[in-house]
Write an enzyme that holds these catalytic residues in place. Sequence first.
Site, short mmCIF file in Angstrom:
data_model
loop_
_atom_site.label_atom_id
_atom_site.label_comp_id
_atom_site.label_asym_id
_atom_site.label_seq_id
_atom_site.Cartn_x
_atom_site.Cartn_y
_atom_site.Cartn_z
N CYS A 251 34.56 24.32 -57.43
CA CYS A 251 34.15 22.92 -57.42
C CYS A 251 34.52 22.39 -56.04
CB CYS A 251 34.86 22.12 -58.52
SG CYS A 251 34.58 20.32 -58.43
N CYS B 152 27.68 21.04 -55.18
CA CYS B 152 28.24 20.83 -56.52
C CYS B 152 27.86 22.03 -57.37
CB CYS B 152 27.68 19.54 -57.12
SG CYS B 152 28.17 19.23 -58.83
#
Length: 263
Positions: A191, A76
């Site tokens: 992402c 992440c």
Amino acid sequence: MRKEDRPVLVFDSGIGGLTVLRELRLLLPYEPLVYLADDAAFPYGNWEDGELQSHLVALFGKLIGARQPKAVVIACNTAFTLAGEALRRAYPETPFIGTVPAIKPAAERTASGLVSVLATPGTVRRAYTRDLIEQYASSCHVRLVGSERLAALAEAHIRAEPVSDSELLAEVADCFLEKDGRRTDVVVLACTHYPFLANRLRKVAPWPVDWLDPAEAIARQVVRVLGSDVLSAPLSAADTAVFTSGRKDADARRLMTGFGLEV
């Protein structure tokens, strides 16, 4: 716990880290894997930075105590660019492999010199991201594009919920720049949720670009970090998925089963 039973922990705010887990399986077929989705706190973009960092440091204290991972992959960008150094200071005995925007390889690949970084608003505003641009892409024109909705749209897409082309185009349109006869030719997917939408994004894009997915590079780094600790024979234990919300609904089970995980 025996060293060979200690898992590699793959962490994300939702399901995006499954793109990294998929690559880890190819390179580390015998390592036990635990996938941890912090869905109770999703999306991270709604948190204040200080609160989110404190949340992550406390959460990993519990995870490391319970799971004793041999390595942690923070799949992440938002979590790692915010809390990576704090986590390494707090838990120095645990190797943390982070996810950062793939700005260096983007700068090496671009022919036009126009690169876009498609990320969450949190990743876009980090000094960490701007430092990467200054260090590795100072000769490029790098456009930072923060999407409020794309991670959630990716979660909906992988659960087979309807996501329209117009919704996707609205989130990525700012990535495409024409300047002095040149066009953006590389878009960094900053992402881990976004690669699930790669084929859809190619379809809605106004012209072809290289959509840069860092998952394979992250998996290779895990192999380097583990070194001689990499297992060469299978164990009997199944890979597992854990949701911080405690969810065990049919959709979650079906999704994780598709990636070879038991909820």
